[in-house]
Design a protein around this motif. Structure first.
Motif, PDB file in Angstrom:
ATOM      1  N   SER A 141      18.306  -9.460  31.605  1.00 24.88           N
ATOM      2  CA  SER A 141      19.768  -9.567  31.555  1.00 24.88           C
ATOM      3  C   SER A 141      20.413  -8.321  32.151  1.00 24.88           C
ATOM      4  O   SER A 141      19.805  -7.249  32.218  1.00 24.88           O
ATOM      5  N   GLU A 142      21.671  -8.492  32.564  1.00 28.86           N
ATOM      6  CA  GLU A 142      22.409  -7.365  33.119  1.00 28.86           C
ATOM      7  C   GLU A 142      22.463  -6.212  32.111  1.00 28.86           C
ATOM      8  O   GLU A 142      22.302  -5.046  32.474  1.00 28.86           O
ATOM      9  N   ALA A 143      22.679  -6.540  30.828  1.00 28.22           N
ATOM     10  CA  ALA A 143      22.780  -5.502  29.791  1.00 28.22           C
ATOM     11  C   ALA A 143      21.468  -4.731  29.649  1.00 28.22           C
ATOM     12  O   ALA A 143      21.470  -3.504  29.507  1.00 28.22           O
ATOM     13  N   GLU A 144      20.340  -5.455  29.718  1.00 25.86           N
ATOM     14  CA  GLU A 144      19.029  -4.792  29.591  1.00 25.86           C
ATOM     15  C   GLU A 144      18.774  -3.843  30.756  1.00 25.86           C
ATOM     16  O   GLU A 144      18.276  -2.731  30.586  1.00 25.86           O
TER      17      GLU A 144
ATOM     18  N   MET B 261      17.875 -13.973  39.329  1.00 27.35           N
ATOM     19  CA  MET B 261      19.270 -13.527  39.404  1.00 27.35           C
ATOM     20  C   MET B 261      19.306 -12.158  40.078  1.00 27.35           C
ATOM     21  O   MET B 261      18.441 -11.320  39.850  1.00 27.35           O
ATOM     22  N   THR B 262      20.283 -11.954  40.920  1.00 24.93           N
ATOM     23  CA  THR B 262      20.417 -10.658  41.578  1.00 24.93           C
ATOM     24  C   THR B 262      21.562  -9.884  40.944  1.00 24.93           C
ATOM     25  O   THR B 262      22.674 -10.387  40.823  1.00 24.93           O
ATOM     26  N   LEU B 263      21.243  -8.677  40.530  1.00 25.80           N
ATOM     27  CA  LEU B 263      22.253  -7.794  39.956  1.00 25.80           C
ATOM     28  C   LEU B 263      22.547  -6.689  40.952  1.00 25.80           C
ATOM     29  O   LEU B 263      21.661  -6.249  41.675  1.00 25.80           O
ATOM     30  N   GLN B 264      23.793  -6.245  40.978  1.00 24.68           N
ATOM     31  CA  GLN B 264      24.133  -5.126  41.845  1.00 24.68           C
ATOM     32  C   GLN B 264      24.891  -4.087  41.030  1.00 24.68           C
ATOM     33  O   GLN B 264      25.870  -4.407  40.355  1.00 24.68           O
ATOM     34  N   PHE B 265      24.394  -2.859  41.077  1.00 24.96           N
ATOM     35  CA  PHE B 265      25.039  -1.760  40.373  1.00 24.96           C
ATOM     36  C   PHE B 265      25.338  -0.643  41.344  1.00 24.96           C
ATOM     37  O   PHE B 265      24.643  -0.468  42.348  1.00 24.96           O
ATOM     38  N   THR B 266      26.348   0.128  41.013  1.00 24.39           N
ATOM     39  CA  THR B 266      26.591   1.385  41.704  1.00 24.39           C
ATOM     40  C   THR B 266      26.181   2.514  40.760  1.00 24.39           C
ATOM     41  O   THR B 266      26.604   2.538  39.609  1.00 24.39           O
ATOM     42  N   VAL B 267      25.327   3.401  41.263  1.00 27.05           N
ATOM     43  CA  VAL B 267      24.839   4.528  40.464  1.00 27.05           C
ATOM     44  C   VAL B 267      25.231   5.807  41.206  1.00 27.05           C
ATOM     45  O   VAL B 267      24.501   6.294  42.073  1.00 27.05           O
ATOM     46  N   PRO B 268      26.413   6.359  40.870  1.00 26.34           N
ATOM     47  CA  PRO B 268      26.959   7.478  41.649  1.00 26.34           C
ATOM     48  C   PRO B 268      26.096   8.737  41.604  1.00 26.34           C
ATOM     49  O   PRO B 268      26.149   9.543  42.541  1.00 26.34           O
ATOM     50  N   ASP B 269      25.321   8.924  40.544  1.00 26.61           N
ATOM     51  CA  ASP B 269      24.521  10.149  40.465  1.00 26.61           C
ATOM     52  C   ASP B 269      23.090   9.967  40.983  1.00 26.61           C
ATOM     53  O   ASP B 269      22.243  10.824  40.777  1.00 26.61           O
TER      54      ASP B 269
ATOM     55  N   ALA C  77       9.840  -1.050  34.295  1.00 28.43           N
ATOM     56  CA  ALA C  77       9.271  -0.876  32.956  1.00 28.43           C
ATOM     57  C   ALA C  77       9.711  -2.013  32.036  1.00 28.43           C
ATOM     58  O   ALA C  77       8.957  -2.434  31.155  1.00 28.43           O
ATOM     59  N   ILE C  78      10.944  -2.520  32.229  1.00 31.45           N
ATOM     60  CA  ILE C  78      11.400  -3.628  31.375  1.00 31.45           C
ATOM     61  C   ILE C  78      11.117  -4.985  32.013  1.00 31.45           C
ATOM     62  O   ILE C  78      11.043  -5.985  31.330  1.00 31.45           O
ATOM     63  N   ASP C  79      10.986  -5.033  33.329  1.00 34.84           N
ATOM     64  CA  ASP C  79      10.639  -6.282  34.015  1.00 34.84           C
ATOM     65  C   ASP C  79       9.714  -5.965  35.188  1.00 34.84           C
ATOM     66  O   ASP C  79      10.156  -5.656  36.279  1.00 34.84           O
ATOM     67  N   PRO C  80       8.391  -6.052  34.942  1.00 35.06           N
ATOM     68  CA  PRO C  80       7.419  -5.696  35.986  1.00 35.06           C
ATOM     69  C   PRO C  80       7.563  -6.549  37.250  1.00 35.06           C
ATOM     70  O   PRO C  80       7.122  -6.125  38.319  1.00 35.06           O
ATOM     71  N   ALA C  81       8.183  -7.710  37.126  1.00 34.71           N
ATOM     72  CA  ALA C  81       8.342  -8.583  38.290  1.00 34.71           C
ATOM     73  C   ALA C  81       9.629  -8.308  39.062  1.00 34.71           C
ATOM     74  O   ALA C  81       9.873  -8.932  40.099  1.00 34.71           O
ATOM     75  N   ALA C  82      10.437  -7.393  38.588  1.00 29.70           N
ATOM     76  CA  ALA C  82      11.721  -7.118  39.247  1.00 29.70           C
ATOM     77  C   ALA C  82      11.519  -6.546  40.642  1.00 29.70           C
ATOM     78  O   ALA C  82      10.594  -5.764  40.879  1.00 29.70           O
ATOM     79  N   LYS C  83      12.393  -6.967  41.550  1.00 30.82           N
ATOM     80  CA  LYS C  83      12.417  -6.365  42.881  1.00 30.82           C
ATOM     81  C   LYS C  83      13.638  -5.465  42.931  1.00 30.82           C
ATOM     82  O   LYS C  83      14.770  -5.925  42.767  1.00 30.82           O
ATOM     83  N   VAL C  84      13.399  -4.170  43.155  1.00 30.62           N
ATOM     84  CA  VAL C  84      14.479  -3.191  43.088  1.00 30.62           C
ATOM     85  C   VAL C  84      14.673  -2.546  44.453  1.00 30.62           C
ATOM     86  O   VAL C  84      13.719  -2.066  45.063  1.00 30.62           O
ATOM     87  N   ALA C  85      15.902  -2.569  44.931  1.00 28.56           N
ATOM     88  CA  ALA C  85      16.253  -1.856  46.163  1.00 28.56           C
ATOM     89  C   ALA C  85      17.321  -0.836  45.800  1.00 28.56           C
ATOM     90  O   ALA C  85      18.475  -1.186  45.551  1.00 28.56           O
ATOM     91  N   ALA C  86      16.914   0.432  45.726  1.00 27.30           N
ATOM     92  CA  ALA C  86      17.838   1.509  45.358  1.00 27.30           C
ATOM     93  C   ALA C  86      18.044   2.403  46.574  1.00 27.30           C
ATOM     94  O   ALA C  86      17.092   2.932  47.136  1.00 27.30           O
ATOM     95  N   ASP C  87      19.299   2.546  46.980  1.00 24.20           N
ATOM     96  CA  ASP C  87      19.606   3.309  48.199  1.00 24.20           C
ATOM     97  C   ASP C  87      20.488   4.515  47.861  1.00 24.20           C
ATOM     98  O   ASP C  87      21.669   4.366  47.566  1.00 24.20           O
ATOM     99  N   PRO C  88      19.893   5.708  47.892  1.00 25.56           N
ATOM    100  CA  PRO C  88      20.665   6.912  47.524  1.00 25.56           C
ATOM    101  C   PRO C  88      21.852   7.170  48.454  1.00 25.56           C
ATOM    102  O   PRO C  88      22.827   7.788  48.034  1.00 25.56           O
TER     103      PRO C  88
END
Ligand SMILES: [Cu+2]
Length: 64
Positions: A48-51, A1-9, A25-36
């Motif tokens: 899960s989205e909540a986690e 599942m792909t989650l998308q968040f906005t992290v303003p800070d 740390a909570i999902d070692p298999a997660a692929k994370v693309a964070a763009d400042p």
């Protein structure tokens, strides 16, 4: 599942790394693309989205 968040800070690449580490740390298999520059975090994960949200907030960031 792909989650998308906005992290303003998320201001710089160190923030992006901190967020990436918090999620893996909570999902070692997660692929994370964070763009400042766009404040967007896209995460391909089985957690899960909540986690994932809790992990980012726990790292000291705001999720909107
Ligand atoms: Cu930063």
């Amino acid at each position: 599942m792909t989650l998308q968040f906005t992290v303003p800070d998320m201001a710089c690449s160190a923030c992006a790394t901190t967020i990436t580490n918090a999620v893996t740390a909570i999902d070692p298999a997660a692929k994370v693309a964070a763009d400042p520059s766009t404040k967007q975090v896209n995460i391909d994960t089985q957690a899960s989205e909540a986690e994932v949200k809790a992990a980012i907030v726990g790292a000291g960031y705001t999720v909107s």
